[in-house]
Each structure stands twice: as structure tokens, then as C-alpha cells.
Design an enzyme around this catalytic site. Structure first.
Site, mmCIF file in Angstrom:
data_model
loop_
_atom_site.group_PDB
_atom_site.id
_atom_site.type_symbol
_atom_site.label_atom_id
_atom_site.label_comp_id
_atom_site.label_asym_id
_atom_site.label_seq_id
_atom_site.Cartn_x
_atom_site.Cartn_y
_atom_site.Cartn_z
ATOM 1 N N LEU A 93 -9.796 15.628 6.152
ATOM 2 C CA LEU A 93 -8.831 14.615 5.702
ATOM 3 C C LEU A 93 -9.249 13.245 6.262
ATOM 4 C CD1 LEU A 93 -6.021 14.595 4.116
ATOM 5 C CD2 LEU A 93 -5.008 14.313 6.386
ATOM 6 N N GLY A 94 -10.413 12.796 5.798
ATOM 7 C CA GLY A 94 -10.923 11.497 6.245
ATOM 8 C C GLY A 94 -10.547 10.424 5.241
ATOM 9 N N ARG A 95 -11.419 9.403 5.143
ATOM 10 C CA ARG A 95 -11.121 8.289 4.224
ATOM 11 C C ARG A 95 -10.962 8.794 2.795
ATOM 12 N NH1 ARG A 95 -15.522 5.547 7.737
ATOM 13 N NH2 ARG A 95 -16.630 7.323 6.866
ATOM 14 N N ILE A 96 -11.914 9.617 2.351
ATOM 15 C CA ILE A 96 -11.852 10.119 0.969
ATOM 16 C C ILE A 96 -10.783 11.209 0.853
ATOM 17 C CG2 ILE A 96 -13.145 11.292 -0.859
ATOM 18 C CD1 ILE A 96 -15.720 10.020 0.443
ATOM 19 N N ARG A 106 -11.172 18.939 12.738
ATOM 20 C CA ARG A 106 -11.269 19.339 14.146
ATOM 21 C C ARG A 106 -10.061 18.867 14.940
ATOM 22 N NH1 ARG A 106 -17.011 16.640 14.643
ATOM 23 N NH2 ARG A 106 -15.741 15.176 13.474
ATOM 24 N N ARG A 109 -20.753 17.867 1.012
ATOM 25 C CA ARG A 109 -22.206 18.097 1.064
ATOM 26 C C ARG A 109 -22.472 19.577 0.797
ATOM 27 N NH1 ARG A 109 -23.116 13.570 0.376
ATOM 28 N NH2 ARG A 109 -24.221 12.062 1.665
ATOM 29 N N ASP A 142 -19.801 19.388 -6.930
ATOM 30 C CA ASP A 142 -20.522 18.137 -7.193
ATOM 31 C C ASP A 142 -21.773 18.043 -6.322
ATOM 32 O OD1 ASP A 142 -20.752 15.495 -8.406
ATOM 33 O OD2 ASP A 142 -20.248 14.669 -6.443
ATOM 34 N N GLU A 195 -30.472 19.702 -3.611
ATOM 35 C CA GLU A 195 -30.405 18.862 -4.816
ATOM 36 C C GLU A 195 -31.764 18.257 -5.136
ATOM 37 O OE1 GLU A 195 -27.306 16.043 -4.014
ATOM 38 O OE2 GLU A 195 -25.823 17.606 -3.759
ATOM 39 N N HIS A 206 -23.901 15.589 -8.516
ATOM 40 C CA HIS A 206 -23.671 14.620 -7.436
ATOM 41 C C HIS A 206 -23.260 13.252 -8.008
ATOM 42 C CE1 HIS A 206 -24.732 13.758 -2.968
ATOM 43 N NE2 HIS A 206 -23.820 12.902 -3.390
HETATM 44 P P1 NAP Z 1 -14.772 10.468 7.060
HETATM 45 O O1 NAP Z 1 -13.744 9.421 6.876
HETATM 46 O O2 NAP Z 1 -15.621 10.423 8.287
HETATM 47 O O3 NAP Z 1 -14.039 11.880 6.993
HETATM 48 C C1 NAP Z 1 -14.654 13.070 7.334
HETATM 49 C C2 NAP Z 1 -13.593 14.107 7.656
HETATM 50 O O4 NAP Z 1 -14.246 15.342 7.926
HETATM 51 C C3 NAP Z 1 -12.736 13.745 8.862
HETATM 52 O O5 NAP Z 1 -11.401 13.939 8.528
HETATM 53 C C4 NAP Z 1 -13.185 14.734 9.939
HETATM 54 O O6 NAP Z 1 -12.055 15.107 10.707
HETATM 55 C C5 NAP Z 1 -13.707 15.907 9.115
HETATM 56 N N1 NAP Z 1 -14.751 16.632 9.827
HETATM 57 C C6 NAP Z 1 -15.918 16.131 10.312
HETATM 58 N N2 NAP Z 1 -16.618 17.097 10.917
HETATM 59 C C7 NAP Z 1 -15.878 18.230 10.827
HETATM 60 C C8 NAP Z 1 -16.050 19.559 11.282
HETATM 61 N N3 NAP Z 1 -17.138 19.915 11.975
HETATM 62 N N4 NAP Z 1 -15.099 20.468 10.992
HETATM 63 C C9 NAP Z 1 -13.999 20.114 10.309
HETATM 64 N N5 NAP Z 1 -13.774 18.870 9.843
HETATM 65 C C10 NAP Z 1 -14.691 17.938 10.119
HETATM 66 O O7 NAP Z 1 -15.780 10.499 5.856
HETATM 67 P P2 NAP Z 1 -15.517 10.099 4.325
HETATM 68 O O8 NAP Z 1 -15.795 8.666 4.135
HETATM 69 O O9 NAP Z 1 -14.213 10.630 3.881
HETATM 70 O O10 NAP Z 1 -16.737 10.912 3.639
HETATM 71 C C11 NAP Z 1 -16.823 12.287 3.782
HETATM 72 C C12 NAP Z 1 -18.117 12.825 3.221
HETATM 73 O O11 NAP Z 1 -18.068 12.859 1.805
HETATM 74 C C13 NAP Z 1 -19.382 12.017 3.481
HETATM 75 O O12 NAP Z 1 -19.882 12.199 4.780
HETATM 76 C C14 NAP Z 1 -20.327 12.550 2.426
HETATM 77 O O13 NAP Z 1 -21.033 13.663 2.908
HETATM 78 C C15 NAP Z 1 -19.381 12.991 1.305
HETATM 79 N N6 NAP Z 1 -19.532 12.150 0.100
HETATM 80 C C16 NAP Z 1 -19.936 12.712 -1.065
HETATM 81 C C17 NAP Z 1 -20.067 11.917 -2.190
HETATM 82 C C18 NAP Z 1 -20.463 12.487 -3.512
HETATM 83 O O14 NAP Z 1 -21.009 11.755 -4.329
HETATM 84 N N7 NAP Z 1 -20.174 13.745 -3.785
HETATM 85 C C19 NAP Z 1 -19.787 10.542 -2.123
HETATM 86 C C20 NAP Z 1 -19.345 10.024 -0.934
HETATM 87 C C21 NAP Z 1 -19.214 10.829 0.180
HETATM 88 P P3 NAP Z 1 -12.169 15.477 12.252
HETATM 89 O O15 NAP Z 1 -13.039 14.423 12.873
HETATM 90 O O16 NAP Z 1 -10.765 15.508 12.741
HETATM 91 O O17 NAP Z 1 -12.808 16.829 12.285
HETATM 92 C C1 8YV Z 2 -24.402 8.779 -3.001
HETATM 93 C C2 8YV Z 2 -22.961 10.067 -1.331
HETATM 94 O O1 8YV Z 2 -24.610 9.252 -4.296
HETATM 95 O O2 8YV Z 2 -22.003 8.229 -0.228
HETATM 96 C C3 8YV Z 2 -22.445 9.361 -0.134
HETATM 97 O O3 8YV Z 2 -22.458 9.982 0.950
HETATM 98 O O4 8YV Z 2 -23.234 11.224 -1.298
HETATM 99 C C4 8YV Z 2 -23.071 9.333 -2.622
HETATM 100 O O5 8YV Z 2 -22.193 8.269 -2.688
HETATM 101 C C5 8YV Z 2 -25.611 9.071 -2.205
HETATM 102 O O6 8YV Z 2 -25.460 8.797 -0.864
HETATM 103 C C6 8YV Z 2 -26.780 8.256 -2.776
HETATM 104 O O7 8YV Z 2 -27.714 7.963 -1.849
#
Ligand code: NAP
Ligand code: 8YV
Length: 316
Positions: free
Chosen positions: A155-158, A178, A235, A259, A264, A282
Site C-alpha cells: 500500500l505505497g504511492r500506487i 511490512r 514486478r 502486467d 520480460e 508492462h
Molecule cells: P512505494 O510507494 O515505495 O510502495 C511500495 C510498497 O510496497 C510500500 O507500501 C511498502 O510497504 C511495500 N513493500 C516494500 N517491500 C515490501 C516487502 N518486502 N514486503 C511487503 N511489502 C513491501 O512504491 P510505488 O511508487 O507505489 O511503486 C511500487 C512498485 O510498482 C515499483 O517499485 C515498481 O516495481 C512497480 N511499478 C510497476 C509499473 C508497471 O508499469 N507495471 C509502473 C510503476 C511502478 P512497507 O515498506 O510497509 O513494507
Molecule cells: C516503466 C516501471 O515502464 O516505473 C516503473 O517502475 O516499471 C514502468 O513505469 C519502466 O520502468 C521503464 O523503464
């Protein structure tokens, strides 16, 4: 008097608008176009003070070894699992990413995948296109989101933006991470398996890296059960893909919308023939608006740093 441009290295391919901006604002060298890398590193290597990179190319230590005057790595994407941050810190290299600007696009695709899986949108589209509506009659009934419980892993930013949208769909939201976030209104589960047992939907949006590697495994899928639906937009490495594929094939979970994948852009063949999965390449942040904003942040992080100000979004 014109300012002397800083030399930076584009370690991986980036979108054209960003490359254009970097070429205008810096002496931008494209590593992927260099033919004789030894000669390049010998002559240009010591001049490079910054790297612009993507989530796949990262900034490997072997590359940084060739850049003795590197100060900053500006990465396109919020996830920085491709970058060895402790190694950068050891070298005094600042790392930046692109948080927040992609939250809405990510939440949109997450809801899109949830709805597509729930209401079988890919299958119903294929049904109409194949002329089956007129031939075979109405498509079978599907499930619905209203009243269902969704467990958000991360439950982070996204995750928070996804939670708000799930509430708008009249779903009950719970979460696992955590640490408990006391100011969030949703019930917290410290134990992922316990949460998986309690929910209809498990939606994962955790970062990659060692602490999350294959954290969604057979035990989690067993707990989710045959009526449970899984969505991964975080991821691929966070899931045991072999266990997930087996659970889907044997209908030990209800379905999955994905996604992100472990290797990948290679998607294991086994997923392709399954009717209970929705696959996405993705695409989470892949909108014109969001990708522009991400590129803008990559650029501004470099500009801010080299103007003597703090970078805008350093990885803490
Ligand atoms: P964020 O704000 O740092 O949120 C991450 C969340 O994950 C936090 O709530 C954290 O809570 C939790 N977390 C981290 N490690 C953990 C663990 N070991 N066990 C359980 N929970 C854990 O990050 P965000 O900006 O929301 O982004 C999250 C992720 O989305 C990115 O790192 C990236 O991998 C992925 N993403 C994917 C795409 C796509 O295109 N599909 C695009 C953007 C991002 P706690 O610290 O309390 O554990
Ligand atoms: C991107 C992502 O597609 O922000 C992330 O963590 O997974 C996606 O937004 C990727 O990082 C492109 O490099």
C-alpha cells in the site's frame, strides 16, 4: 556567455522526447550506439558526470567502473530494482527515480486489468468478433466487483491510488506490507497468507529486489484458493511464476491478470493458452501524458543536480 554543457551517458534507450531534451541540455552520449566501447571509455569515460537510464539497463557496477567521475544516475521509472543502490552510495553516486507522476496511470491499468479479468472482457470481445453472439447466443454470466474484498500487497504511492479506486467500485479494501500504516483507513494484515485467505482479489504492487523475491508463492496461491483472483502490476520477480502457472492450469486459483513478468519481454508459453489469464506487456505507465512526465523528471533531476541544487526525487 553560454554555459558549458555537462557530459552524460544514455545507458539504455529512452523515449524520443527525452533523448531530444537530453541532447539539447547536455553533451549526451548514447552507449547503445557506441561501436568501440574500449576506445569510448578511454576517451569519453572520464568526462561523464551523469547517467540517464531505464529500468532495464540500470547502471551496472561494471559500467560505473569505467566512469571515474560519475556523480548521478537518473532513472526512468519509479522501480529501481535494476540499480544497485548500495553500490552507488559506496561510490558517492546519487540515484534518482520518477515517483508519483505515474500513480494515476498505474491505478488506471490496475483497475482495467481487474475489470477485464472479472467481466472477461478479452473473451467477450473475441466472442463478438468471431460471430458467436448471433450463432451461439448470450455469453455466460461473469462475476462482479461490488462487495468483493481486495487485498493490496504494497500500500505505497500506487497502492493507495488503487485502493481509492477499488472503494469507488464498492469493494472492501485490506492490505499487507511490512509495516502497519496507522493513518490509513484499511484493515492491516501483517501476514500475507492470512490476508490471501480472507480476500477475493489479491493485487500486488510491491517493488522488486531481494526482500520481495518470489514472496507470492505456492502457499499464497493455496491460501487464495480456487475462487481467488490475482493481479500483478509490481514486478514479475515478486511471484513464483512456476507455482502461479501450475495453480492457474489446475484451477487452484480463479485467474490472474499480469502486467509484469520475471523475464520480460519473454512470457512463459504456458500462459498463452489459458482462458483464466489476462496478459499485458508492462503497460502500467505507458500513456503519452505519464511517460512525458516521467521523462521530464529524469531531465529535471539531472539539471537540478548539475545546477548545484538537490536532485528533485532522490531514491532515499
Ligand atoms: P512505494 O510507494 O515505495 O510502495 C511500495 C510498497 O510496497 C510500500 O507500501 C511498502 O510497504 C511495500 N513493500 C516494500 N517491500 C515490501 C516487502 N518486502 N514486503 C511487503 N511489502 C513491501 O512504491 P510505488 O511508487 O507505489 O511503486 C511500487 C512498485 O510498482 C515499483 O517499485 C515498481 O516495481 C512497480 N511499478 C510497476 C509499473 C508497471 O508499469 N507495471 C509502473 C510503476 C511502478 P512497507 O515498506 O510497509 O513494507
Ligand atoms: C516503466 C516501471 O515502464 O516505473 C516503473 O517502475 O516499471 C514502468 O513505469 C519502466 O520502468 C521503464 O523503464
Amino acid at each position: 556567455m553560454s554555459e558549458e554543457k555537462v557530459d552524460i551517458l544514455l545507458a539504455g534507450r529512452l523515449q524520443p522526447s527525452l533523448v531530444e531534451a537530453l541532447e539539447a541540455g547536455f553533451n549526451a552520449h548514447k552507449l547503445y550506439e557506441v561501436e568501440d566501447r574500449d576506445a569510448f571509455f578511454a576517451t569519453v569515460g572520464p568526462k561523464i558526470r551523469g547517467i540517464a537510464t531505464n529500468g532495464h539497463a540500470g547502471s551496472p557496477p561494471e559500467l560505473m567502473d569505467k566512469l571515474p567521475n560519475l556523480e548521478i544516475v537518473s532513472s526512468f521509472g519509479v522501480g529501481y530494482d535494476a540499480i544497485n543502490v548500495p553500490e552507488c552510495r559506496k561510490r558517492g553516486v546519487v540515484v534518482t527515480n520518477t515517483p508519483d507522476v505515474l500513480n494515476d496511470a498505474m491505478a488506471e491499468i490496475t483497475m482495467g486489468l481487474i475489470i477485464a479479468l472479472c467481466r472477461k472482457i478479452p473473451q467477450t470481445d473475441a466472442y463478438v468478433r468471431a460471430g458467436r453472439w448471433a450463432k451461439d447466443g448470450n455469453y455466460p454470466l461473469t462475476r462482479e466487483l461490488t462487495g468483493a474484498t481486495v487485498g493490496i500487497v504494497g500500500l505505497g504511492r500506487i497502492g493507495k491510488e488503487v485502493a481509492r479506486r477499488c472503494q469507488a467500485f464498492k469493494m472492501q479494501v485490506v492490505y499487507h506490507g511490512r509495516t502497519e500504516q496507522k493513518f490509513e483507513p484499511y484493515p492491516y494484515y501483517g501476514d500475507l497468507i492470512e490476508m490471501a485467505k480472507a480476500v477475493d482479489w489479491l493485487v500486488s504492487i510491491v517493488p522488486g529486489g531481494a526482500s520481495t523475491d518470489k514472496m507470492i508463492n505456492k502457499a499464497v496461491f493455496d491460501a487464495l484458493g480456487p475462487d481467488g483472483l490475482f493481479v500483478n502490476v509490481g514486478r514479475g520477480t515478486t511471484v513464483d511464476e512456476v507455482a502461479m502457472l501450475a495453480a492457474l492450469k489446475e484451477n487452484r486459483i480463479g485467474g490472474a491478470a499480469l502486467d509484469v513478468f520475471e523475464d520480460e519481454p519473454n512470457v512463459p508459453e504456458g500462459f498463452l493458452g489459458l482462458d483464466n489469464v489476462v496478459l499485458s506487456p508492462h503497460q502500467g505507465s505507458a500513456t503519452h501524458k505519464t511517460r512525458w512526465a516521467m521523462g521530464d523528471l529524469v531531465y529535471r533531476n539531472l539539471k537540478s543536480y548539475f545546477a548545484g541544487h538537490p536532485p528533485i526525487t532522490p531514491v532515499s
